[in-house]
Structures are given as structure tokens and as C-alpha cells.
Design an enzyme around this catalytic site. Sequence first.
Site, PDB file in Angstrom:
ATOM      1  N   GLY A   8      71.092  51.722  83.311  1.00 49.25           N
ATOM      2  CA  GLY A   8      71.370  51.779  84.847  1.00 49.25           C
ATOM      3  C   GLY A   8      71.205  53.248  85.059  1.00 49.25           C
ATOM      4  N   GLY A  11      70.583  55.119  88.605  1.00 46.70           N
ATOM      5  CA  GLY A  11      71.700  55.062  89.914  1.00 46.70           C
ATOM      6  C   GLY A  11      72.174  56.559  89.858  1.00 46.70           C
ATOM      7  CD  GLN A  12      77.326  58.784  93.061  1.00 43.91           C
ATOM      8  OE1 GLN A  12      77.815  57.881  92.734  1.00 43.91           O
ATOM      9  NE2 GLN A  12      77.647  59.868  93.641  1.00 43.91           N
ATOM     10  CG  ASP A  34      68.034  51.224  86.975  1.00 41.74           C
ATOM     11  OD1 ASP A  34      69.038  51.884  86.780  1.00 41.74           O
ATOM     12  OD2 ASP A  34      68.071  50.141  87.503  1.00 41.74           O
ATOM     13  CB  ILE A  35      67.084  46.226  87.057  1.00 42.68           C
ATOM     14  CG1 ILE A  35      66.511  44.614  87.010  1.00 42.68           C
ATOM     15  CG2 ILE A  35      67.712  46.387  88.312  1.00 42.68           C
ATOM     16  CD1 ILE A  35      67.482  43.460  87.127  1.00 42.68           C
ATOM     17  CE1 TYR A 140      82.576  48.948  89.827  1.00 44.99           C
ATOM     18  CE2 TYR A 140      84.471  49.915  90.958  1.00 44.99           C
ATOM     19  CZ  TYR A 140      83.427  49.962  90.030  1.00 44.99           C
ATOM     20  OH  TYR A 140      83.124  51.258  89.692  1.00 44.99           O
ATOM     21  CE  LYS A 144      83.347  49.613  86.305  1.00 40.13           C
ATOM     22  NZ  LYS A 144      82.441  49.737  85.228  1.00 40.13           N
TER      23      LYS A 144
END
Length: 301
Positions: A8, A11-12, A34-35, A140, A144
Amino acid sequence: MENILVIGASGQIGTDLVPALAEIYGEDHVYSCDIKKPDHMRHQMFIQLDVTHKNALFDVIRQYKITQVYHLAALLSATGEKDPLHAWDLNMRSLLNVLELGKEKLIKKIYWPSSIAVFGRDTPKRLTPQFTVMNPTTVYGISKVAGERWCAYYHENYGIDVRSLRYPGLIGYKSMPGGGTTDYAVEIYHKALETGKYECFLDKNTYLPMMYMPDAIRATIQLMEADRSKFRVKSSYNVAGISFSPEELASFIKRHIPEFTISYKPDFRQGIADTWPQSLDDSYAHEDWGWKNQYTLSTMT
Ligand code: NAD
């Protein structure tokens, strides 16, 4: 010799974490995957991979002799509500694939971030304790909490060294956020510079825990390098940064851009924010591995 894979990475958080890890371990020892390809191909060692494909992930781990994984791929709080089953599938399947790598003894250490989204309406809002009622309302948050329990389960039953932080909303300038409820606190800076005004999707008095990205990256790496024998938390550590409301943030921006204006048009994300804490008690992180936040709202702005 450590070889690190960041999943990932486009991302950010990955945008800031990959260079920070490369600084410590060397460019040749940090792999990004990452995808989707990153916006700026700053890092040569990029592998395009869907982390839900277990065999492909295992092949990459073997091929590059990976010893540590930072698993950042997920669907975030606001985006997750638009497609709950996909969010659950991605967030859980990807974590279990990574935990299985540990069980198969292919890697030594795993980092996986949790979130303040694990908390819910029944949680004390101020100085939310490390151990408290959770009951999240978003898919979400549910993923988690379940992820935290799976991490503790794999640690207790298979001896896997998996470490985790409950990040607050993260604010960085190098990339745009990926669809969370705290995204306003990044967008507002860009809009202030580009147009001098911002329409906020949260109400002006919505206090939420936040953290400036350099502190988040430091916390992540500090946790991964800490002596695990001192850890009292087997799931995920609370880490506190700065708590503020949109109105307060706007007032700090006005100190630099006096003509800046903000208006408020709360949407569905207000309903999510209302269930989250306003501030966190991170004394376990202080005592167990020496965590201390550095940036204030003023220095960040
Ligand atoms: P992001 O949405 O910016 O990045 C996630 C990355 O995962 C994206 O680049 C996406 O392309 C990639 N991805 C999605 N599906 C994939 C797949 N199947 N295979 C491989 N890659 C895939 O998210 P972020 O803000 O960088 O967050 C990273 C982690 O930190 C997440 O677990 C998130 O829940 C957690 N977190 C973030 C914040 C925050 O404020 N940014 C706060 C709390 C927790």
C-alpha cells in the site's frame, strides 16, 4: 540484513514512510508494492501487486528475501461506508495473508496500523484510555477491531512479532489522503493556498485527534525498533498528537493567510466523526517505548 516490503506504498502514509525507511535501511533494502503505481515513480523498487492474492504475495516475499512487512493497504472510513463488503474483504483478507507470512516463518516482523475508528459512541470521548469499550459503528472500525484481535491471536498462538499503532487522523503535505473522515485537515491547507477558501464537510466544533505526518512516521519506526519485551499492549497502541476542531485549524491558517475563509456543510462523515474520540490517553506508549509527540497545531501549520 533487513529487506523491507511496504504494502500500500502509493498511499498517503506510504509516500512518507518509504523514503524514511530507505534513509535508515538503504534504498536497496526497501521495496514498495501497491495495486496502483505511485504518482511519482521516485522509488525504483516498485512491484505492482494485489495483496489479497496470497500466492503472488508469497512469491514476492521469497523472491526478494523480505524480512519485515509494513502492511498499509486498506479501504478507509469514508470510502469503506460506500462499499462495506469490499472494505471488509480487503481489510481482513490482506491482513490475514500478511499474518500467514509470519506463521510460515517467511518474515520476522510485521507492522499493521489500526485507527481511532476502533472506538465508538460508548467510548469515553476525552483522553480515551488504551483499554476501554470499543463498539465501532463503521465497517472500517469493525475491521480494525477485528484486525487488532487477529494480530494479538497470531502473536499469542504462533509467536509472531506483529506491532501496531492506533493512528489518529494524519496530516501530511506530500500526498492527498485516501478517503477518511479526517481528510478535511489536509484539504483545507491546499484550498487555503489555491483559492483562499474552504467548505468543510465537518461542523466547526468537531474535535478529533490528529497528528502531523513526521510524528506518525517517527512513531511507526520507533515502535518497530523498540524492545518488545517491554510491551504491555499486545494489540495496538494509542498514540496522541494534536486535538483540534475545524474552526481552530482555520484560525491558525488565518495567522498566515488573513483573508482565508471557511464555511461548513457537514455530510455523512459528520455522523462518523461524532462517534470518535476527541483526544487520546497514550501513556502506555510513553511508558513502554518512549513515545512523545513533537508537533503542535502552530508548528504544523
Ligand atoms: P491510502 O488510502 O492513502 O493508501 C492505501 C493504499 O493501499 C493505496 O495506495 C491503495 O492503492 C493500496 N491498495 C488498496 N487495495 C490494495 C490491494 N488489494 N493490494 C495492494 N494495495 C492496495 O491509506 P493511508 O492513509 O496511507 O493509510 C494506510 C493505513 O493506515 C491503512 O491501514 C489505514 O487504515 C491506516 N490509517 C490511516 C490514517 C490516516 O489518517 N491516513 C489514520 C488511521 C489509520
